[in-house]
Design an enzyme around this catalytic site. Structure first.
Site, PDB file in Angstrom:
ATOM      1  N   GLY A   4      73.927 100.266  66.969  1.00  0.00           N
ATOM      2  CA  GLY A   4      72.737 100.397  66.013  1.00  0.00           C
ATOM      3  C   GLY A   4      72.064 101.596  66.128  1.00  0.00           C
ATOM      4  N   CYS A   5      71.441 101.625  65.008  1.00  0.00           N
ATOM      5  CA  CYS A   5      70.542 102.453  64.718  1.00  0.00           C
ATOM      6  C   CYS A   5      69.137 101.642  65.698  1.00  0.00           C
ATOM      7  CB  CYS A   5      70.108 103.027  63.084  1.00  0.00           C
ATOM      8  SG  CYS A   5      69.772 100.910  62.257  1.00  0.00           S
ATOM      9  N   TYR A   6      68.759 100.753  65.401  1.00  0.00           N
ATOM     10  CA  TYR A   6      67.648 100.359  65.783  1.00  0.00           C
ATOM     11  C   TYR A   6      67.642 100.465  67.298  1.00  0.00           C
ATOM     12  CZ  TYR A   6      65.828  97.639  62.137  1.00  0.00           C
ATOM     13  OH  TYR A   6      64.931  98.136  60.847  1.00  0.00           O
TER      14      TYR A   6
END
Lengths: 348, 348, 348, 348
Positions: free
Chosen positions: A148-150
């Site tokens: 995921g991006c985070y």
């Protein structure tokens, strides 16, 4: 040429994959599925792709994904785990941009995503697709759980300090800010222009599903027990992610110079094409990574005290999603890792 | 490799030139000048270019521009005309992104730009750098006056109708809307975030300097007398331009079908790589051209009446400035016109 | 105190009514209905109203609207005409912010709104709620069709010229730009932040339902035949509307001075609290009206030619909707027209 | 009526003072100074005030500020301390929206603001203008140092926990995000629309001048030694501030229930008109305070662990500047504290 299929190409990570693959010299886009948009030319839905992508969406049952070399899942959680077994059995590699193959801990997956995991037999071979930390495994993988991006920002930001053992692993704070595209292309009131523009808010403060994934991966870097407080926020911008990371130096590391701390990062990433360690004390802006696969970070140590602050920026749709997936694909097919990913960030 | 100099590379058209040229396969960036930033690495001022452009700004007197093959002027009006003669004399081609060589009518130039034209001896050979209308002249030119962003949309929007003689040339209305980057990178209150965000306004309604340039060029396409009302507006977005053009069909053309009108545009641009004629009745969005050299347009004829409405969109910094300049350079150096300009628009 | 009911208070015009009425000295908010949000406190849905509005939404069948003095409909088209007869029979005044009672021409209504008109018996007494043009009728009305946002700007912008008979009524062009809140609070992809931010587009160019309403009203001001071309656009801002109006002076009026044209507007609006005629040649910004009931306009005559350009700005949710509705209410109940509407625009 | 002077009314805090005072029932605006804009009507510079403020700017030497009852300084740091002595000597009360009278520690002032303090004789009587913590002192003050926007959120967010002695005062982290208007109305490249829109960044991470002011005030609430890490960020929105505060519970407080923590806040602010304690676990949005004097906050305790997270939002120009200044004025003149400050937040 690598024959490529995309399942669920109507969302933002899907259209971003298309943008990147449209100029990738070894990519041959073979099929893109959408049950709802069956027969609709991709370029009709996304005029930005007129003249660049000539495919039409096709219903999943019509698309012959088994003849692809690799299939990307740009779908909601749960889709990839249903279809991966057949693809893998047919020798097709799978890169899932959703969460189905990120967490090895099935109980955590089921708790945070509210569904049973129906493909646990393939979980053990699934590789977490963060090349800077897992490159060798990715090269030989058949099945990728794309981060995921985070988590990408948190892991690449904390990793050099955790590996060096100089911070208190149990007390990590990540105050993260994401552009609205991170919420996807869904018809929801909460992400309307009039609801999110000219405003700012936190969300999911009491608990967010990206926390267990991040902890599981960070834990691999240290024998200390990892504790992470993660606070996501929504920024009125389309793309971009800024993570402000706080770590407490161990007492034994308090005497380290700032140069020594900086060196940990520069050494960790000196051969990385997509991680840019900026000079100590810099303030990276998200726009300096816009529409590129670059992640930039910079170190601060306010008052030369106990707390180290790491500022990390990336484009959430590229290094935080589709660019990273293509980076994994390049590795899996023996290509130079940067192939098709040399976009210069857009500024202004 | 083409040796390239850029004069005044600190503004938005300058940094956009750098972005494009950084991946242009035949471009060798040789010098970039800025008196004020002498010695400062370009990538320090523009972190988006870290690792992509290794040059530093140099004072104009130190830069050996005479050894370049081509020099771009991304400067305020008046700079190019002072330096062009020496460069031309040294065999260096010149592409001016400002207004010095756009207008053949010196009186008009001096009226609208408030300065004397000091290089009238080279004006006759200056070519107006709009490839879709002037391709052959550009190929053999030494000196290019690169069009402004508004005029590009107005000319490519009205041209097929004017050439066909089907509209009243004396009564053209262009209601144009530009992103804020069109105003440049200048320390001015009026273009602060807090002044322009979440607001909309017209400016220069009583008269704007892009009008005479546009009329001069449109007049070349018809023997009818051209009259143009041009109303610019400022949109709270960074990049993008949308021109809404209104033309009245001549009585003799009122019986034309919409298909026939559409065919005028499709025929005019059928071989153009950078002009996309969308289906009749489409509504192009500026974002469908973001960060690319594409201009898209679509025709409407409300109520099948007398008025034709042409919607034209482009990225003001690319097709409206730096991309168009590189397109001209490609032509001037015998390259394929699209070399280095195949960026897929960024969406979202 | 005026007992007030609001039907459909969950959209943007509804919450804006609440904001205005919360400080209106003669308003007593009695009921606000929403079938879907029955029982939910208004302030839970809209935290901006915490401590200011203590009502909860109630299901329409539970709310005793018949005991109100006036009911506002902030609903989709078609709701008011179903409920108005009973309310009127009970002596309750009705102000509809949707289109049910704007058009006297039923055929036009049914064509543009795609539904039968089920309340034609009350249409003849319905008053078009634009106080600057219809004040006396509004004072004695029981039933108001509140104007749409675009029509308000077009009518107040063209009216002084049409009344004076100095322009060609058959050739009016209105190039209008609206903030995204004008599209309402609906879960639709097209108005997501990531779809509309940093972009600009036209829509409905071939025909928009606000055209017939505007023509019907403009036609009341002149015996010449009115012809109107209306082009709406979407601006990446929350609130605000900017209409750029083009009118051709009749040959007989070409000798008019700009002062004389300006005087037409200043005389027309000299007693109006909510219409600000700015100095000739001004460029009003939408933000100068943000969150207030003011509409500002300015005249231009480029090149002192045949075409007059009128720039009109307002807040689409206030003068273009809820503020205007409260202005009507004030008139209907014999209050000073400005009661509760003295908000100073927010800047920046 | 209170006769009011404003020194330096051309910036954002100045125009916001004007907006608020324009409808304040006891305010009589007497003079507003600007050397540069001498003679220019305020409403010419700020069309949002047309018809609402009829004053013109006047040169400081012409304005008879000594006849005012109170003078607000909406000026750069250093101006108020030069003019305050004469005003105070003439019985005029002074409210400084800059930093001159915020810090009692002169050395800290001189270090962070880079100038000598030339009015130390009045510092001892200067009162820090945060009514929720200093109400009684403000009532009798002649000289107010109005808090900065960031410090207001940090103090009101940490205060209940610090006063109760339940958190480790030495390890406070404040990750704060501000809209761009907080940077003022200055002609600077860094706050242009094209530089800040669609991007996000931190700034001043290694040290910011609001830190010492906040520590000085927080220290008054506890005998424990206060340590604060403050990280400011710039959000692409005009108004609004969101502070995410992290505090570690003392071991002795780990057994506290969330209800008990929440009660600390509800009790602390139960009589406050401008502080809204939202339900435990809420996510306040900055827009819920837009253009109003309200500050909202909400508590979280992720995983019921050691760390308490407090989310605080306000409008940086109102509660964070001009609204707070008027709130102080009301107290100083014996008015109800909320007079003229009952604006309902603008949504959307």
């Amino acid at each position: 040429m690598i024959k490529i299929g995309i399942v669920g190409g109507t969302g933002y990570t899907g259209v971003e994959l298309l943008r990147i693959l449209a100029t990738h010299p070894h990519a041959e886009l073979t099929a893109i599925t959408s049950r709802k948009e069956d027969g609709v030319p991709v370029a009709q839905m996304y005029p930005s792709l007129r003249g660049r992508v000539n495919l039409a969406f096709s219903s999943p049952d019509k698309a012959n994904l088994n003849e692809c070399d690799v299939v990307f899942f740009a779908t909601p959680h749960g889709v990839a785990m249903a279809q991966a077994p057949e693809l893998l059995a047919n020798g097709v590699k799978v890169i899932d941009l959703a969460a189905d193959f990120r967490l090895q801990d099935v109980a955590q997956f089921e708790k945070w995503y509210g569904m049973s995991h129906t493909c646990t037999e393939h979980l053990p071979e699934a590789v977490y697709g963060l090349p800077e930390l897992n490159r060798e495994q990715i090269k030989s993988a058949r099945l990728i759980g794309n981060p995921g991006c985070y988590p990408t920002t948190m892991q690449l930001g904390f990793a050099p300090l955790l590996k060096a053992g100089v911070i208190d692993a149990s007390n990590l704070i990540a105050d993260c800010k994401s552009g609205v595209s991170g919420a996807g292309r869904k018809a929801e009131i909460g992400i309307l222009f009039s609801e999110t523009s000219d405003s700012f808010k936190a969300y999911g403060v009491s608990g967010h599903r990206h926390t267990p994934e991040t902890i599981e991966q960070l834990q691999r870097l240290t024998s200390d027990k990892v504790g992470l407080l993660f606070t996501p926020h929504l920024v009125p911008m389309i793309r971009g992610m800024h993570s402000t990371l706080y770590a407490q130096l161990k007492d034994s590391a308090l005497s380290m110079s700032n140069e020594a701390l900086q060196a940990l990062f520069e050494n960790a990433y000196k051969d990385e094409a997509f991680v840019d360690v900026m000079p100590f004390g810099s303030h990276p802006e998200t726009r300096s990574t816009r529409a590129s696969n670059i992640l930039r970070l910079a170190l601060h140590r306010p008052g030369n005290g106990k707390t180290v602050v790491i500022l990390v920026v990336q484009d959430n749709l590229v290094k935080g999603a589709s660019g990273q997936a293509v980076q994994c694909m390049n590795l899996m097919f023996g290509l130079d890792e940067t192939t098709g990913l040399n976009h210069v960030p857009i500024n202004p």
